[in-house]
Design a protein around this motif. Structure first.
Motif, PDB file in Angstrom:
ATOM      1  N   ALA A  35       0.831  -1.203   0.000  1.00 37.07           N
ATOM      2  CA  ALA A  35       0.000   0.000   0.000  1.00 37.07           C
ATOM      3  C   ALA A  35       0.867   1.254   0.000  1.00 37.07           C
ATOM      4  CB  ALA A  35      -0.910  -0.008   1.222  1.00 37.07           C
ATOM      5  N   ILE A  36       0.394   2.277  -0.702  1.00 38.60           N
ATOM      6  CA  ILE A  36       1.112   3.540  -0.779  1.00 38.60           C
ATOM      7  C   ILE A  36       0.111   4.675  -0.663  1.00 38.60           C
ATOM      8  CG2 ILE A  36       1.001   3.573  -3.308  1.00 38.60           C
ATOM      9  CD1 ILE A  36       3.729   4.934  -3.334  1.00 38.60           C
ATOM     10  N   ASP A  37       0.441   5.705   0.128  1.00 37.31           N
ATOM     11  CA  ASP A  37      -0.484   6.820   0.345  1.00 37.31           C
ATOM     12  C   ASP A  37      -0.476   7.818  -0.813  1.00 37.31           C
ATOM     13  OD1 ASP A  37      -1.344   5.883   2.823  1.00 37.31           O
ATOM     14  OD2 ASP A  37       0.319   6.835   3.870  1.00 37.31           O
ATOM     15  N   ASP A  38       0.661   7.964  -1.455  1.00 41.05           N
ATOM     16  CA  ASP A  38       0.795   8.946  -2.527  1.00 41.05           C
ATOM     17  C   ASP A  38       0.234   8.388  -3.832  1.00 41.05           C
ATOM     18  OD1 ASP A  38       1.445  11.001  -4.172  1.00 41.05           O
ATOM     19  OD2 ASP A  38       3.618  10.681  -4.131  1.00 41.05           O
ATOM     20  N   HIS A  39      -1.092   8.554  -4.010  1.00 37.09           N
ATOM     21  CA  HIS A  39      -1.716   7.962  -5.193  1.00 37.09           C
ATOM     22  C   HIS A  39      -1.397   8.723  -6.475  1.00 37.09           C
ATOM     23  CE1 HIS A  39      -4.577  11.070  -3.835  1.00 37.09           C
ATOM     24  NE2 HIS A  39      -4.916  11.170  -5.097  1.00 37.09           N
ATOM     25  N   ASN A  48      -7.813  -2.990  -4.974  1.00 36.75           N
ATOM     26  CA  ASN A  48      -8.486  -3.484  -3.774  1.00 36.75           C
ATOM     27  C   ASN A  48      -8.530  -2.472  -2.630  1.00 36.75           C
ATOM     28  OD1 ASN A  48      -9.866  -5.528  -2.417  1.00 36.75           O
ATOM     29  ND2 ASN A  48      -8.027  -6.246  -1.393  1.00 36.75           N
ATOM     30  N   GLY A  49      -8.864  -1.225  -2.937  1.00 31.76           N
ATOM     31  CA  GLY A  49      -9.029  -0.239  -1.881  1.00 31.76           C
ATOM     32  C   GLY A  49      -7.786   0.517  -1.503  1.00 31.76           C
ATOM     33  N   LYS A  50      -6.633   0.122  -2.004  1.00 36.93           N
ATOM     34  CA  LYS A  50      -5.370   0.800  -1.718  1.00 36.93           C
ATOM     35  C   LYS A  50      -4.589   0.995  -3.007  1.00 36.93           C
ATOM     36  CE  LYS A  50      -5.182   1.049   2.892  1.00 36.93           C
ATOM     37  NZ  LYS A  50      -4.904   2.282   3.651  1.00 36.93           N
ATOM     38  N   VAL A  87      -3.102  -3.167   7.732  1.00 35.77           N
ATOM     39  CA  VAL A  87      -2.478  -2.655   6.519  1.00 35.77           C
ATOM     40  C   VAL A  87      -1.961  -1.231   6.691  1.00 35.77           C
ATOM     41  CG1 VAL A  87      -4.617  -1.755   5.511  1.00 35.77           C
ATOM     42  CG2 VAL A  87      -2.756  -2.522   4.001  1.00 35.77           C
ATOM     43  N   ASP A  88      -2.492  -0.497   7.659  1.00 30.93           N
ATOM     44  CA  ASP A  88      -2.005   0.857   7.889  1.00 30.93           C
ATOM     45  C   ASP A  88      -0.638   0.857   8.560  1.00 30.93           C
ATOM     46  OD1 ASP A  88      -4.251   2.123   6.786  1.00 30.93           O
ATOM     47  OD2 ASP A  88      -5.362   1.916   8.655  1.00 30.93           O
ATOM     48  N   LEU A  93       0.750  -5.879   3.910  1.00 35.73           N
ATOM     49  CA  LEU A  93      -0.427  -6.715   4.165  1.00 35.73           C
ATOM     50  C   LEU A  93      -1.516  -6.515   3.122  1.00 35.73           C
ATOM     51  CD1 LEU A  93      -1.049  -6.578   8.047  1.00 35.73           C
ATOM     52  CD2 LEU A  93      -0.351  -8.537   6.671  1.00 35.73           C
ATOM     53  N   ASN A  94      -1.407  -5.449   2.350  1.00 34.02           N
ATOM     54  CA  ASN A  94      -2.456  -5.146   1.374  1.00 34.02           C
ATOM     55  C   ASN A  94      -2.714  -6.341   0.453  1.00 34.02           C
ATOM     56  OD1 ASN A  94      -4.360  -3.361   0.259  1.00 34.02           O
ATOM     57  ND2 ASN A  94      -2.980  -2.871  -1.420  1.00 34.02           N
TER      58      ASN A  94
END
Length: 224
Positions: A35-39, A48-50, A87-88, A93-94
Motif C-alpha cells: 500500500a502507498i499513500d501517494d496515489h 483493492n481499496g489501496k 495494513v495501515d 499486508l495489502n
C-alpha cells in the motif's frame, strides 16, 4: 446414479466454498501489493481499496512492524489498550487478508462490546484470565461465553458483537489475529452514544427503553 450424486455434492460444495470466499477479503491475484499513500505518484497503482507500490520499489520494511513487545497504555475509562497491526501499519499486508492486534488489560479492564465488520477474530491469552464472549444475531441473540486462561484460544465469528474482560487481580495480555487486512472495529457504546453529530435522544430512549434524560447523560459521557 452414485456418480451423479457425487457430482451434485461436488457442485454444492464448490458453490458453498465460493460464497465463503466472498464473505471476507478477496483473494490476491498477485504475490504482493504494498500500500502507498501517494496515489499521484508514478509508481502507484490502485488495487483493492489501496494504491500499490510498483513491485520493483518494494522493500523489506514494507512487511515489517516493530514494537509488539511493548505494553499499551491502559490508563483510560475501559482499562484496556489495543495495538493494531493492520495494513495501515504494515503496507505489505495489502490484499493478503490478515492482520494482528496486541490487547493489554489492566486489572478488571475490558475490551468493551464491539464488532469487526470485515473479519473473524481468533484470540490467544498470553497472561492472565479473561472472560470472553460473543452474541449471535437477532434470530436468537444467543450468548457464547467462557473464561480463558494462559494458552487458551477463542474464536469470534465475523461481524458478531463480542467482548473481553479481565477477571484477574493483575494485568492480562492477549494477541488476536483477524481474517482481514483491515477488519474495522465498531465499539457499540461509542458508536451509539458518541456519534458525531449525536443520534436524536428520542430515538435512543425508545430503542433502549430508557428515560430521555438518561440517554442525554450517556451521550455527554461519550462525546468527543
Amino acid at each position: 446414479m452414485a456418480k451423479g450424486v457425487y457430482f451434485l455434492a461436488f457442485v454444492v460444495l464448490l458453490s458453498t466454498a465460493s460464497s465463503l470466499v466472498f464473505a471476507e477479503d478477496p483473494s490476491p491475484l498477485q504475490d504482493i501489493c504494498v500500500a502507498i499513500d501517494d496515489h499521484k505518484s508514478e509508481t502507484a497503482v490502485f488495487v483493492n481499496g489501496k494504491f500499490c507500490k510498483d513491485l520493483k520499489y518494494a522493500e523489506a520494511k514494507d512487511f515489517f512492524f516493530p514494537g509488539l513487545q511493548n505494553p499499551g497504555n491502559t490508563d483510560n475509562r475501559v482499562g484496556s489498550n489495543v495495538t493494531a497491526v493492520n495494513v495501515d501499519q504494515i503496507p505489505g499486508l495489502n490484499t493478503l487478508g490478515i492482520s494482528l492486534a496486541r490487547i493489554d488489560f489492566a486489572p478488571y479492564g475490558q475490551n468493551p462490546p464491539h464488532t469487526h465488520p470485515r473479519g473473524t477474530e481468533i484470540l490467544v491469552v498470553v497472561e492472565g484470565s479473561l472472560l470472553v464472549g460473543f452474541v449471535t444475531s437477532n434470530t436468537e441473540n444467543r450468548l457464547f461465553t467462557k473464561v480463558l486462561n494462559k494458552g487458551d484460544v477463542f474464536v469470534f465469528p465475523i461481524g458478531l458483537i463480542h467482548f473481553q474482560f479481565n477477571v484477574g487481580h493483575s494485568n492480562a495480555l492477549a494477541f488476536a489475529a483477524l481474517s482481514s487486512q483491515n477488519a474495522g472495529v465498531i465499539t457499540i457504546a461509542d458508536a451509539v452514544f458518541g456519534s458525531d453529530p449525536p443520534i436524536n435522544p428520542d430515538v435512543l430512549a425508545k430503542a433502549f427503553q430508557l428515560d430521555k434524560n438518561i440517554i442525554e447523560e450517556l451521550q455527554k459521557k461519550f462525546e468527543y
